[in-house]
Scaffold this motif. Structure first.
Motif, short mmCIF file in Angstrom:
data_model
loop_
_atom_site.label_atom_id
_atom_site.label_comp_id
_atom_site.label_asym_id
_atom_site.label_seq_id
_atom_site.Cartn_x
_atom_site.Cartn_y
_atom_site.Cartn_z
N CYS A 18 0.83 -1.20 0.00
CA CYS A 18 0.00 0.00 0.00
C CYS A 18 0.86 1.25 0.00
CB CYS A 18 -0.92 0.00 1.22
SG CYS A 18 -2.24 -1.22 1.08
N SER A 19 1.93 1.24 0.79
CA SER A 19 2.82 2.41 0.86
C SER A 19 3.43 2.67 -0.50
CB SER A 19 3.91 2.19 1.91
OG SER A 19 3.34 2.05 3.18
N LYS A 20 3.82 1.61 -1.18
CA LYS A 20 4.41 1.75 -2.49
C LYS A 20 3.40 2.30 -3.50
CE LYS A 20 7.07 -0.79 -5.96
NZ LYS A 20 6.34 -0.32 -7.09
N ASP A 21 2.16 1.79 -3.40
CA ASP A 21 1.12 2.26 -4.32
C ASP A 21 0.83 3.73 -4.12
OD1 ASP A 21 0.99 -0.20 -5.42
OD2 ASP A 21 -0.80 -0.84 -4.28
N ASP A 22 0.77 4.17 -2.82
CA ASP A 22 0.51 5.59 -2.55
C ASP A 22 1.62 6.46 -3.11
OD1 ASP A 22 -1.81 4.97 -1.32
OD2 ASP A 22 -1.04 5.12 0.75
N SER A 23 2.86 6.02 -2.92
CA SER A 23 4.00 6.80 -3.43
C SER A 23 3.96 6.88 -4.94
CB SER A 23 5.31 6.17 -2.96
OG SER A 23 6.41 6.85 -3.51
N ASP A 24 3.68 5.74 -5.54
CA ASP A 24 3.59 5.74 -6.99
C ASP A 24 2.45 6.61 -7.49
OD1 ASP A 24 5.73 4.09 -7.13
OD2 ASP A 24 4.57 2.24 -7.45
N LEU A 25 1.36 6.63 -6.72
CA LEU A 25 0.20 7.43 -7.11
C LEU A 25 0.55 8.91 -7.13
CD1 LEU A 25 -2.79 7.70 -7.80
CD2 LEU A 25 -3.27 7.72 -5.33
N ALA A 26 1.26 9.34 -6.05
CA ALA A 26 1.66 10.75 -5.99
C ALA A 26 2.60 11.08 -7.12
CB ALA A 26 2.30 11.04 -4.63
N SER A 27 3.54 10.15 -7.38
CA SER A 27 4.50 10.39 -8.45
C SER A 27 3.80 10.41 -9.80
CB SER A 27 5.58 9.31 -8.42
OG SER A 27 6.46 9.46 -9.50
N ASP A 28 2.92 9.41 -9.99
CA ASP A 28 2.21 9.35 -11.25
C ASP A 28 1.31 10.55 -11.45
OD1 ASP A 28 1.75 5.73 -11.18
OD2 ASP A 28 3.45 6.99 -11.83
N SER A 29 0.76 11.12 -10.35
CA SER A 29 -0.12 12.27 -10.46
C SER A 29 0.61 13.45 -11.06
CB SER A 29 -0.68 12.64 -9.08
OG SER A 29 -1.52 11.63 -8.59
N PHE A 30 1.85 13.74 -10.65
CA PHE A 30 2.60 14.87 -11.19
C PHE A 30 3.11 14.56 -12.58
CE2 PHE A 30 6.40 17.43 -11.90
CZ PHE A 30 5.88 18.70 -11.66
N GLU A 31 3.60 13.33 -12.76
CA GLU A 31 4.16 12.99 -14.06
C GLU A 31 3.09 13.04 -15.15
OE1 GLU A 31 5.96 9.21 -13.58
OE2 GLU A 31 7.61 9.97 -12.33
N ASN A 32 1.89 12.69 -14.82
CA ASN A 32 0.82 12.67 -15.81
C ASN A 32 -0.08 13.92 -15.73
OD1 ASN A 32 1.58 10.06 -16.71
ND2 ASN A 32 0.54 9.16 -14.94
N LEU A 33 0.34 14.88 -14.92
CA LEU A 33 -0.49 16.07 -14.69
C LEU A 33 -0.62 16.91 -15.96
CD1 LEU A 33 -1.93 17.87 -12.52
CD2 LEU A 33 0.27 19.06 -12.26
N VAL A 34 -1.82 17.36 -16.21
CA VAL A 34 -2.08 18.31 -17.30
C VAL A 34 -2.53 19.63 -16.67
CG1 VAL A 34 -3.47 18.84 -19.34
CG2 VAL A 34 -2.69 16.49 -18.91
#
Length: 401
Positions: A18-34
């Motif tokens: 879960c911790s890894k998924d949350d971190s990836d989510l935050a990272s993915d949110s900025f990387e894919n941010l429009v």
């Protein structure tokens, strides 16, 4: 006991996952941010813009880990390195910024941006152009002489709260109030006209020099800053015209077939003596004017009634000068402008010979009454009243084109 150990292992794995998924989510949110740039909205009461952006997704720890703002410039493709920036505060996926230092009438390019503070990564939004029209119009400069000019300015109603208004000018483009400035004594909206003239001298020094190109803009002072209107340019008189004389007046535009007045470099001499009359009879002529632009019509009226070699207006029309035949005797207001050539040292006092006391007085084509006419004393520039039928005065040829 084995069941308890198995449950602990499963829980630990799940927690790490879960911790890894949350971190990836935050990272993915900025990387894919429009990032979407909002169209700026002008506030006429504060003369500022509301700008900002929208995010395609929400970011975790948004206002602590990121910077939200806009960058803008007068050139395309602004960025946070070489452009103006204003930051804002995020509310869910929306952020707003306030831009205060804009110039009205100027096209700006703007982008919203999000900066990740930890890595300094930046996401930019789409580029938008915006402009708020500046309703401040500098009209063409008119009534240009060796020593002055006039200009009319229109101030729009949206600028009516100004506390100062006027014009500024310089020999270089884009003048500001730090250069020469002329203030209108009133404020508000509508038209105002600035008129300056050095008359017989070139002081005060904030007027103009002869034969010089100037750049001029109008201005208003509003909400703590100066706003400038469009720039116009003009050239002061005192230069050589097309017929070898000196241009001494410029209307600023061509109307009724002419724009400039040009004076001969020397006075006109009577072929039989050194002096002229205004007319042969003490008669008031209808249609004679004192205004600038009236000299040619005045001279034609005088010649039609006094076609003699001792009449100044007649001889101004008759005598060719530098192979040009469209000369005439100036009106009194034209003659006063011509006198500035003498102050500038471009022409000289016509007084000479035994009648120097009289022929220093130069005739105009304007009359005062039945028996008298107007002229200018070329020793001091004063207006003088002269007898129409006295042959004691000088004439000076001018032309218009």
């Amino acid at each position: 006991m084995k069941k308890i150990f198995y449950f602990f292992v499963v829980f630990a794995v799940a927690l790490v996952s879960c911790s890894k998924d949350d971190s990836d989510l935050a990272s993915d949110s900025f990387e894919n941010l429009v990032v979407n740039t909002k169209t700026p909205i002008f506030n006429s009461s504060t003369y500022s813009y509301s700008a900002g952006g929208n995010l395609s997704v929400a970011l975790q720890n948004d206002n602590f880990d990121y910077e939200f703002g806009v960058c803008y410039s007068e050139s395309p493709n602004p960025n946070v390195i070489n452009s103006n920036t204003v930051s804002g505060y995020l509310n869910n996926t929306n952020f707003d910024c306030l831009i205060n230092d804009i110039d009205l009438g100027v096209t700006y390019y703007i982008k919203a941006y999000v900066r990740k503070l930890q890595t300094n990564e930046i996401k930019y939004g789409n580029e938008i152009t915006f402009i708020q029209p500046l309703n401040l119009t500098t009209n063409i400069v008119k009534n240009i002489s060796l020593t002055g000019f006039s200009v009319t300015v229109n101030v729009g109603s949206d600028l009516s709260n100004n506390s100062e208004r006027g014009v500024c000018y310089s020999t270089s483009p884009n003048p500001t109030v730090s250069n020469e400035r002329l203030d209108d004594p009133t404020n508000g909206s509508g038209n105002f006209t600035i008129t300056v003239d050095g008359v017989q001298t070139f002081s005060p020094s904030y007027y103009v020099d002869r034969n010089t190109t100037y750049y001029l803009r109008s201005f208003v002072y509003l909400n703590g800053r100066y706003y400038y209107g469009n720039e116009v340019s003009f050239k002061t008189c005192g230069y050589v015209g097309g017929s070898g004389g000196y241009v001494f007046y410029d209307k600023g535009e061509t109307t009724n077939g002419w724009r400039y007045l040009e004076a001969s470099t020397t006075k006109l001499n009577d072929p039989n003596s050194t002096n002229f009359k205004w007319s042969n009879t003490s008669t008031f002529m209808s249609g004679i004017s004192q205004e600038i632009g009236a000299g040619l019509d005045n001279s034609t009226l005088i010649r039609n009634s006094n076609n003699f070699t001792n009449i100044a207006a007649t001889m101004c029309i008759f005598v060719s000068n530098n192979s040009v035949n469209d000369w005439f005797l100036p009106s009194i207001k034209e003659l006063k402008e011509l006198y500035k050539l003498k102050i500038a040292g471009l022409v000289f006092n016509p007084a000479s010979g035994p009648n120097s006391y009289y022929n220093k007085n130069v005739l105009s084509s304007s009359q005062r009454d039945n028996t008298t006419c107007y002229g200018v004393n070329f020793e001091n520039g004063s207006e003088v009243i002269m007898t129409k039928t006295d042959q004691l005065y000088s004439g000076w040829q001018v032309r218009r084109f």
